[in-house]
Design a protein around this motif. Structure first.
Motif, short mmCIF file in Angstrom:
data_model
loop_
_atom_site.label_atom_id
_atom_site.label_comp_id
_atom_site.label_asym_id
_atom_site.label_seq_id
_atom_site.Cartn_x
_atom_site.Cartn_y
_atom_site.Cartn_z
N PHE A 203 0.81 -1.21 0.00
CA PHE A 203 0.00 0.00 0.00
C PHE A 203 0.85 1.26 0.00
O PHE A 203 0.34 2.34 -0.29
CB PHE A 203 -0.89 0.03 1.25
CG PHE A 203 -2.00 -0.98 1.24
CD1 PHE A 203 -3.16 -0.75 0.52
CD2 PHE A 203 -1.89 -2.15 1.96
CE1 PHE A 203 -4.19 -1.67 0.52
CE2 PHE A 203 -2.91 -3.09 1.97
CZ PHE A 203 -4.07 -2.86 1.25
N THR A 204 2.10 1.15 0.40
CA THR A 204 2.94 2.33 0.56
C THR A 204 4.01 2.39 -0.53
O THR A 204 4.16 1.46 -1.32
CB THR A 204 3.62 2.32 1.94
OG1 THR A 204 4.42 1.14 2.08
CG2 THR A 204 2.58 2.33 3.05
N ASN B 236 4.42 -5.96 -5.89
CA ASN B 236 3.63 -5.01 -6.67
C ASN B 236 2.93 -4.03 -5.74
O ASN B 236 2.81 -4.26 -4.54
CB ASN B 236 2.58 -5.74 -7.51
CG ASN B 236 1.62 -6.56 -6.66
OD1 ASN B 236 1.96 -7.65 -6.20
ND2 ASN B 236 0.43 -6.03 -6.43
N GLU B 237 2.45 -2.96 -6.32
CA GLU B 237 1.62 -2.00 -5.59
C GLU B 237 0.18 -2.50 -5.60
O GLU B 237 -0.31 -3.01 -6.62
CB GLU B 237 1.70 -0.63 -6.25
CG GLU B 237 0.91 0.46 -5.57
CD GLU B 237 1.03 1.81 -6.27
OE1 GLU B 237 0.25 2.73 -5.94
OE2 GLU B 237 1.90 1.94 -7.15
N VAL B 238 -0.51 -2.37 -4.47
CA VAL B 238 -1.92 -2.74 -4.42
C VAL B 238 -2.72 -1.80 -5.31
O VAL B 238 -2.57 -0.58 -5.23
CB VAL B 238 -2.45 -2.69 -2.97
CG1 VAL B 238 -3.95 -2.95 -2.94
CG2 VAL B 238 -1.73 -3.72 -2.10
N GLY B 239 -3.58 -2.36 -6.14
CA GLY B 239 -4.38 -1.54 -7.04
C GLY B 239 -4.69 -2.31 -8.31
O GLY B 239 -4.78 -3.54 -8.31
N VAL B 240 -4.86 -1.57 -9.39
CA VAL B 240 -5.16 -2.18 -10.68
C VAL B 240 -4.09 -3.20 -11.03
O VAL B 240 -2.89 -2.95 -10.89
CB VAL B 240 -5.26 -1.10 -11.78
CG1 VAL B 240 -5.49 -1.76 -13.14
CG2 VAL B 240 -6.39 -0.13 -11.46
N ASN C 153 -9.69 -11.97 1.25
CA ASN C 153 -10.00 -13.11 0.42
C ASN C 153 -10.14 -12.73 -1.05
O ASN C 153 -10.23 -13.60 -1.92
CB ASN C 153 -11.27 -13.81 0.90
CG ASN C 153 -11.05 -14.51 2.22
OD1 ASN C 153 -10.33 -15.49 2.30
ND2 ASN C 153 -11.67 -14.00 3.28
N GLU C 154 -10.18 -11.44 -1.31
CA GLU C 154 -10.27 -10.93 -2.68
C GLU C 154 -9.21 -9.84 -2.82
O GLU C 154 -9.21 -8.86 -2.07
CB GLU C 154 -11.66 -10.33 -2.94
CG GLU C 154 -11.81 -9.72 -4.32
CD GLU C 154 -13.16 -9.03 -4.50
OE1 GLU C 154 -13.41 -8.52 -5.59
OE2 GLU C 154 -13.95 -9.01 -3.54
N ILE C 155 -8.30 -10.03 -3.75
CA ILE C 155 -7.24 -9.04 -3.96
C ILE C 155 -7.85 -7.68 -4.22
O ILE C 155 -8.78 -7.53 -5.01
CB ILE C 155 -6.33 -9.46 -5.13
CG1 ILE C 155 -5.58 -10.75 -4.76
CG2 ILE C 155 -5.34 -8.36 -5.47
CD1 ILE C 155 -4.81 -11.35 -5.91
N THR C 156 -7.33 -6.66 -3.54
CA THR C 156 -7.93 -5.33 -3.57
C THR C 156 -7.51 -4.55 -4.81
O THR C 156 -6.32 -4.40 -5.10
CB THR C 156 -7.53 -4.53 -2.31
OG1 THR C 156 -7.83 -5.31 -1.16
CG2 THR C 156 -8.30 -3.22 -2.25
N THR C 157 -8.49 -4.04 -5.54
CA THR C 157 -8.23 -3.16 -6.69
C THR C 157 -9.04 -1.87 -6.62
O THR C 157 -8.72 -0.90 -7.29
CB THR C 157 -8.58 -3.87 -8.02
OG1 THR C 157 -9.96 -4.25 -8.01
CG2 THR C 157 -7.72 -5.12 -8.21
N ASP C 158 -10.08 -1.85 -5.78
CA ASP C 158 -10.96 -0.68 -5.70
C ASP C 158 -10.31 0.45 -4.91
O ASP C 158 -9.89 0.25 -3.76
CB ASP C 158 -12.27 -1.09 -5.01
CG ASP C 158 -13.24 0.07 -4.89
OD1 ASP C 158 -13.71 0.56 -5.92
OD2 ASP C 158 -13.50 0.49 -3.74
#
Length: 224
Positions: free
Chosen positions: A69-70, A186-190, A139-144
């Motif tokens: 996240f950072t 990787n960076e969390v996101g798209v 449980n679901e990789i965060t992209t939002d």
């Protein structure tokens, strides 16, 4: 000293398994059992409990890659000091309410402390030579973007995984010392995999992991 070395997938720790197969003197006092748990909290919980029932280890190590996240570079390795189970609850009115917010459980009901799963083994964390960071398990990789912002503001999480919280929960309940090492891929996101660096993350992870095992080989008697 019997150690359970766990990972969600075999490729995340294969370099360490290959290293141990050579029988280095640096780990001569350790008996290390690899365990591939599968991806996600449920497979991890089941795999850990089954293995603990078969042969209880003195220490459980979980190692793997993670999203960040950072602003940290791929390949950086962190030790996780505390976990938040970040998707058990409800999203309502653009905010997340945990099971503690919903009063379905107390935030200090074992094994939680203030709603988090905290690793109390400070000497083990110190042995990694890494600053312990907060993490979330989902449980679901965060992209939002809204969820990412919520996690950052409300948990202070540095990394995200799908298995870390299961490790912390099981080990705290079973009173087994544990360590979670995560390498940033990787960076969390798209999910733009052109920006991921899994190869560098795995290389760094296993360098840190073998170094930790070598230190443990000579210091375990002072910790346990």
């Amino acid at each position: 000293m019997h150690i359970l070395l766990t990972a969600a997938t075999p490729f995340e720790v294969q370099p360490t398994i290959d290293y141990l197969a050579s029988g280095p003197a640096q780990t001569s006092h350790l008996t290390i059992t690899p365990l591939v748990t599968g991806v996600g909290s449920l497979p991890t919980t089941w795999s850990l409990m089954r293995q603990i029932g078969r042969e209880r280890p003195r220490l459980i190590i979980q190692a793997g890659i993670a999203g960040c996240f950072t602003d940290r570079k791929p390949g950086e390795v962190v030790a996780v000091g505390k976990e938040t189970l970040a998707d058990i609850g409800v999203w309502e009115d653009r905010t997340f309410k945990s099971i503690f917010d919903l009063r379905l459980a107390g935030p200090d009901s074992p094994p939680f402390t203030g709603g988090q799963l905290i690793n109390p083994w400070r000497q083990l964390l110190g042995l990694t030579s890494l600053d312990p960071v907060p993490a979330v398990t989902v449980n679901e990789i965060t992209t939002d973007p809204a969820r990412i912002s919520w996690y950052q503001q409300n948990t202070g999480a540095v990394v995200e995984s799908m298995e870390g919280g299961a490790l912390h929960f099981v080990c705290l309940q079973e009173n087994i010392p544990f360590i979670q090492l995560r390498a940033i891929s990787n960076e969390v996101g798209v999910r733009d995999k052109t920006k991921w660096d899994i190869r560098s993350a795995i290389a760094s992870l296993n360098t840190r992991l073998t170094g930790f095992l070598e230190k443990l080989n000579t210091t375990a008697d002072t910790i346990f």
